[in-house]
Design an enzyme around this catalytic site. Structure first.
Site, PDB file in Angstrom:
ATOM      1  N   HIS A  53      15.010 -15.189  11.471  1.00 42.78           N
ATOM      2  CA  HIS A  53      14.792 -13.764  11.745  1.00 42.78           C
ATOM      3  C   HIS A  53      13.948 -13.689  13.019  1.00 42.78           C
ATOM      4  CE1 HIS A  53      14.157  -9.501  10.597  1.00 42.78           C
ATOM      5  NE2 HIS A  53      12.911  -9.663  11.012  1.00 42.78           N
ATOM      6  N   ASP A 105      -0.124  -1.243   5.774  1.00 45.09           N
ATOM      7  CA  ASP A 105      -1.579  -1.068   5.937  1.00 45.09           C
ATOM      8  C   ASP A 105      -1.836   0.407   6.141  1.00 45.09           C
ATOM      9  OD1 ASP A 105      -2.444  -3.836   5.902  1.00 45.09           O
ATOM     10  OD2 ASP A 105      -1.289  -4.017   7.760  1.00 45.09           O
ATOM     11  N   PHE A 118      -1.994 -10.711  18.585  1.00 43.60           N
ATOM     12  CA  PHE A 118      -1.465 -10.525  17.219  1.00 43.60           C
ATOM     13  C   PHE A 118      -1.890 -11.705  16.330  1.00 43.60           C
ATOM     14  CE2 PHE A 118       2.690  -8.264  18.785  1.00 43.60           C
ATOM     15  CZ  PHE A 118       1.985  -7.088  18.964  1.00 43.60           C
TER      16      PHE A 118
HETATM   17  P1  FAD Z   1       1.572  -7.428  -0.353  1.00 42.27           P
HETATM   18  O1  FAD Z   1       2.628  -8.393  -0.697  1.00 42.27           O
HETATM   19  O2  FAD Z   1       1.314  -6.302  -1.288  1.00 42.27           O
HETATM   20  O3  FAD Z   1       0.217  -8.246  -0.124  1.00 42.27           O
HETATM   21  C1  FAD Z   1      -0.889  -7.652   0.533  1.00 42.27           C
HETATM   22  C2  FAD Z   1      -2.178  -8.353   0.131  1.00 42.27           C
HETATM   23  O4  FAD Z   1      -2.484  -8.008  -1.208  1.00 42.27           O
HETATM   24  C3  FAD Z   1      -2.115  -9.872   0.179  1.00 42.27           C
HETATM   25  O5  FAD Z   1      -3.380 -10.326   0.591  1.00 42.27           O
HETATM   26  C4  FAD Z   1      -1.858 -10.254  -1.274  1.00 42.27           C
HETATM   27  O6  FAD Z   1      -2.343 -11.550  -1.595  1.00 42.27           O
HETATM   28  C5  FAD Z   1      -2.644  -9.172  -1.995  1.00 42.27           C
HETATM   29  N1  FAD Z   1      -2.114  -8.845  -3.324  1.00 42.27           N
HETATM   30  C6  FAD Z   1      -0.827  -8.645  -3.681  1.00 42.27           C
HETATM   31  N2  FAD Z   1      -0.734  -8.338  -4.985  1.00 42.27           N
HETATM   32  C7  FAD Z   1      -1.994  -8.316  -5.479  1.00 42.27           C
HETATM   33  C8  FAD Z   1      -2.570  -8.066  -6.762  1.00 42.27           C
HETATM   34  N3  FAD Z   1      -1.812  -7.758  -7.816  1.00 42.27           N
HETATM   35  N4  FAD Z   1      -3.917  -8.118  -6.884  1.00 42.27           N
HETATM   36  C9  FAD Z   1      -4.720  -8.420  -5.824  1.00 42.27           C
HETATM   37  N5  FAD Z   1      -4.229  -8.678  -4.588  1.00 42.27           N
HETATM   38  C10 FAD Z   1      -2.892  -8.638  -4.420  1.00 42.27           C
HETATM   39  N6  FAD Z   1       3.726  -3.527   8.451  1.00 42.27           N
HETATM   40  C11 FAD Z   1       4.056  -2.238   8.698  1.00 42.27           C
HETATM   41  O7  FAD Z   1       3.184  -1.360   8.696  1.00 42.27           O
HETATM   42  N7  FAD Z   1       5.351  -1.871   8.976  1.00 42.27           N
HETATM   43  C12 FAD Z   1       6.354  -2.774   8.982  1.00 42.27           C
HETATM   44  O8  FAD Z   1       7.508  -2.426   9.214  1.00 42.27           O
HETATM   45  C13 FAD Z   1       6.045  -4.144   8.709  1.00 42.27           C
HETATM   46  N8  FAD Z   1       7.007  -5.080   8.665  1.00 42.27           N
HETATM   47  C14 FAD Z   1       6.686  -6.362   8.312  1.00 42.27           C
HETATM   48  C15 FAD Z   1       7.714  -7.310   8.217  1.00 42.27           C
HETATM   49  C16 FAD Z   1       7.435  -8.625   7.882  1.00 42.27           C
HETATM   50  C17 FAD Z   1       8.567  -9.618   7.762  1.00 42.27           C
HETATM   51  C18 FAD Z   1       6.086  -9.024   7.658  1.00 42.27           C
HETATM   52  C19 FAD Z   1       5.764 -10.449   7.336  1.00 42.27           C
HETATM   53  C20 FAD Z   1       5.068  -8.093   7.752  1.00 42.27           C
HETATM   54  C21 FAD Z   1       5.345  -6.759   8.067  1.00 42.27           C
HETATM   55  N9  FAD Z   1       4.351  -5.781   8.139  1.00 42.27           N
HETATM   56  C22 FAD Z   1       4.684  -4.468   8.439  1.00 42.27           C
HETATM   57  C23 FAD Z   1       2.948  -6.130   7.920  1.00 42.27           C
HETATM   58  C24 FAD Z   1       2.509  -5.871   6.463  1.00 42.27           C
HETATM   59  O9  FAD Z   1       2.662  -4.512   6.149  1.00 42.27           O
HETATM   60  C25 FAD Z   1       1.047  -6.273   6.323  1.00 42.27           C
HETATM   61  O10 FAD Z   1       0.910  -7.655   6.465  1.00 42.27           O
HETATM   62  C26 FAD Z   1       0.372  -5.777   5.066  1.00 42.27           C
HETATM   63  O11 FAD Z   1      -1.024  -6.034   5.196  1.00 42.27           O
HETATM   64  C27 FAD Z   1       0.830  -6.477   3.797  1.00 42.27           C
HETATM   65  O12 FAD Z   1       2.069  -6.079   3.392  1.00 42.27           O
HETATM   66  P2  FAD Z   1       2.844  -6.934   2.259  1.00 42.27           P
HETATM   67  O13 FAD Z   1       4.069  -6.211   1.942  1.00 42.27           O
HETATM   68  O14 FAD Z   1       2.928  -8.327   2.665  1.00 42.27           O
HETATM   69  O15 FAD Z   1       1.784  -6.752   1.065  1.00 42.27           O
END
Ligand code: FAD
Length: 284
Positions: free
Chosen positions: A261, A104, A211
């Site tokens: 995990h 984010d 959270f």
């Molecule tokens: P994505 O998989 O990219 O998804 C994000 C959003 O975009 C979703 O709503 C999805 O539906 C949407 N989306 C995806 N692709 C598309 C597309 N092509 N078109 C339109 N919409 C789309 N945050 C941190 O800052 N640091 C961390 O270390 C961290 N670790 C995490 C570890 C785990 C196991 C989890 C579950 C979350 C973690 N997060 C972390 C939180 C995460 O960064 C947030 O939830 C963030 O908002 C989304 O990341 P993501 O990788 O899931 O995103």
């Protein structure tokens, strides 16, 4: 995996400490949790790269202590060059597992940079580094809070897996049916990788409730009301929390979860107790 243990692997998540005292404490926690013989320890990455150095230092310290360490890496707000540089730094330390995320943006940041979604990062790593990395991605059994439609969120997850992820770790949840439903639905859509449940022990009920409210995670009403009723009775919160999370993990393991995990919040006691109750601690 350790032969003297049951069959379900565990992994543990940390955040990079902010102070030298926190660093020292984490060293002890790593040793204590290391006795559980985890597959790996993962270390979070602050929004927009705000903990870049600290994440790197924490990962390096874990690797030096003899354990597999996996950095989280978020891509939003980053450039190809900066990500290439970070990956090279990890490669030089023989780190080959990554939790690939969108992340984010810190509030007030206007531009997403060269990467919009985690799928872009997974694709980038595969394109530039081939199969050298084990790539974990995030999964949301109760859906990601920014996607209005469940079906679209599932499809985005499936696209992310198909871009080259090896495995997924879920957001924390308390409803096992949400997890089983997610696994079933995403398999039907062609995502076959293991989906490891991310489990949040009740280290601090008030914080976890906060959270959960922020991220759209359901705490069952009977759990929430009972926890709130304990007020500041820490012993009762701990005991009840352990029972709830043990029950959740038992259902997940019985239903075929490929691992657990734990979100440790850099603490060892509750997680170790859970491993013991679940028979996930090594016997020797
Ligand atoms: P994505 O998989 O990219 O998804 C994000 C959003 O975009 C979703 O709503 C999805 O539906 C949407 N989306 C995806 N692709 C598309 C597309 N092509 N078109 C339109 N919409 C789309 N945050 C941190 O800052 N640091 C961390 O270390 C961290 N670790 C995490 C570890 C785990 C196991 C989890 C579950 C979350 C973690 N997060 C972390 C939180 C995460 O960064 C947030 O939830 C963030 O908002 C989304 O990341 P993501 O990788 O899931 O995103």
């Amino acid at each position: 995996m350790n032969a003297s243990r049951k069959t379900v692997p565990v992994s543990f998540e940390f955040f990079p400490p902010n102070t030298p005292v926190g660093d020292d404490k984490l060293k002890t926690v790593v040793q204590e949790l290391g006795a559980m013989k985890p597959e790996f320890f993962s270390v979070t990455y602050g929004a927009g790269g705000s903990t870049r150095e600290k994440t790197l230092n924490t990962v390096s310290a874990i690797a030096r202590a003899g354990f597999e360490a996996a950095p989280h890496l978020s891509c939003v707000g980053s450039t190809r060059d900066s990500l290439t540089e970070i990956l090279a730094t990890y490669r030089a330390q023989n780190i080959r597992r990554l939790v690939a995320l969108r992340g984010d943006l810190p509030s007030g940041t206007a531009t997403t940079g060269e990467f919009r979604y985690a799928t872009d990062l997974v694709r980038f790593v595969r394109e530039t580094q081939g199969r050298d990395w084990v790539i974990e991605v995030a999964a949301y059994p109760e859906y990601h809070p920014q996607e209005r439609y469940a079906r679209r969120d599932l499809q985005h997850y499936v696209d992310k897996v198909k871009a080259g992820a090896d495995s997924a770790i879920t957001q924390f949840f308390f409803n096992p049916d949400a997890y089983f439903h997610f696994v079933e639905e995403t398999r039907k859509l062609g995502a076959e990788v293991p989906v490891v449940p991310g489990i949040m022990p009740f280290h601090n009920y008030a914080k976890i409730a906060q959270f959960a409210a922020r991220d759209g995670i359901d705490i069952p009403r009977w759990v929430a009301l009972k926890m709130e009723g304990f007020m500041d009775d820490a012993a009762s919160i701990r005991a009840f929390g352990l029972d709830v999370v043990t029950g959740l993990c038992e259902k997940l393991i019985a239903g075929g979860a490929p691992g657990i995990h734990f979100y440790t919040m850099n603490q060892s006691a509750v997680t170790i107790e859970l491993c013991k109750r679940l028979g996930l601690a090594p016997k020797d």
